[in-house]
Design a protein around this motif. Sequence first.
Motif, PDB file in Angstrom:
ATOM      1  N   CYS A  43       0.207  -2.578  -8.262  1.00  0.00           N
ATOM      2  CA  CYS A  43       0.292  -1.118  -8.173  1.00  0.00           C
ATOM      3  C   CYS A  43       1.621  -0.614  -7.633  1.00  0.00           C
ATOM      4  O   CYS A  43       1.954   0.558  -7.769  1.00  0.00           O
ATOM      5  CB  CYS A  43      -0.858  -0.566  -7.339  1.00  0.00           C
ATOM      6  N   SER A  46       5.564   2.795  -2.679  1.00  0.00           N
ATOM      7  CA  SER A  46       6.496   3.912  -2.613  1.00  0.00           C
ATOM      8  C   SER A  46       7.739   3.483  -1.835  1.00  0.00           C
ATOM      9  O   SER A  46       7.728   2.471  -1.129  1.00  0.00           O
ATOM     10  CB  SER A  46       5.840   5.113  -1.929  1.00  0.00           C
ATOM     11  N   THR A  90       5.935   2.300  -8.240  1.00  0.00           N
ATOM     12  CA  THR A  90       4.495   2.563  -8.213  1.00  0.00           C
ATOM     13  C   THR A  90       3.950   2.778  -9.620  1.00  0.00           C
ATOM     14  O   THR A  90       4.684   3.171 -10.530  1.00  0.00           O
ATOM     15  CB  THR A  90       4.161   3.803  -7.364  1.00  0.00           C
ATOM     16  N   GLN A  91       2.682   2.545  -9.746  1.00  0.00           N
ATOM     17  CA  GLN A  91       2.003   2.748 -11.023  1.00  0.00           C
ATOM     18  C   GLN A  91       2.031   4.221 -11.410  1.00  0.00           C
ATOM     19  O   GLN A  91       2.122   4.551 -12.582  1.00  0.00           O
ATOM     20  CB  GLN A  91       0.565   2.241 -10.918  1.00  0.00           C
ATOM     21  N   GLU A  92       1.996   5.096 -10.408  1.00  0.00           N
ATOM     22  CA  GLU A  92       2.052   6.532 -10.687  1.00  0.00           C
ATOM     23  C   GLU A  92       3.418   6.919 -11.254  1.00  0.00           C
ATOM     24  O   GLU A  92       3.522   7.759 -12.144  1.00  0.00           O
ATOM     25  CB  GLU A  92       1.776   7.351  -9.419  1.00  0.00           C
ATOM     26  N   PRO A  95       3.632   4.098 -15.353  1.00  0.00           N
ATOM     27  CA  PRO A  95       2.364   3.433 -15.697  1.00  0.00           C
ATOM     28  C   PRO A  95       2.513   2.115 -16.457  1.00  0.00           C
ATOM     29  O   PRO A  95       1.594   1.316 -16.497  1.00  0.00           O
ATOM     30  CB  PRO A  95       1.644   4.468 -16.573  1.00  0.00           C
ATOM     31  N   HIS A  98       5.526  -1.154 -13.667  1.00  0.00           N
ATOM     32  CA  HIS A  98       5.360  -1.008 -12.220  1.00  0.00           C
ATOM     33  C   HIS A  98       5.187  -2.376 -11.590  1.00  0.00           C
ATOM     34  O   HIS A  98       4.968  -3.363 -12.281  1.00  0.00           O
ATOM     35  CB  HIS A  98       4.164  -0.103 -11.900  1.00  0.00           C
TER      36      HIS A  98
END
Length: 170
Positions: A43, A46, A90-92, A95, A98
């Motif tokens: 994941c 940050s 990050t995955q955010e 997507p 990451h």
Amino acid sequence: MKELSLNILDVAENSVKAGATLTQILLTERGKALTLEIVDEGCGMSEDVVRSVIDPFYTTRTTRKVGMGIPLLKLACEQTDGKLTISSVTQEADPVNHGTHVTATFNMNHIDFTPLGDVSSSVLTLIQGHPDTDFLFRHDRNGHVVELDTRQLREVLEDVPLNSYDVMEW
């Protein structure tokens, strides 16, 4: 930690906890230099968390208030005039691409170099404890490469679990 193989185990466990389906453990020896890379597609972290993980009093665990793995690895690097770098997405933020990349460099001729230790047992422990996660282990020692990829093992073994006794014994 008394040997780097325990640092490898600790950081790779973090990769699994971060949801990585593949964790790469890459050791490269060139002359007196050792580079350890642990790369995952978990994941990610940050930028604030990446800066915090080198602090021994930062942890995401709820069972204790310290996280010594990364700080001890950083110390092991720096005491041999090496360094530790961590990059993460990050995955955010992305997507598709990451994950986290930890790179530790060491001078193996330095008097304070921590021995590599039993890396095979650390990799075996990871496979046994996380049979559904894939691991790629590669040790390149001056161009002589040893590699174990659990994805290849799965192809050959088909439906035999990687943590079965016979596979672990092999």
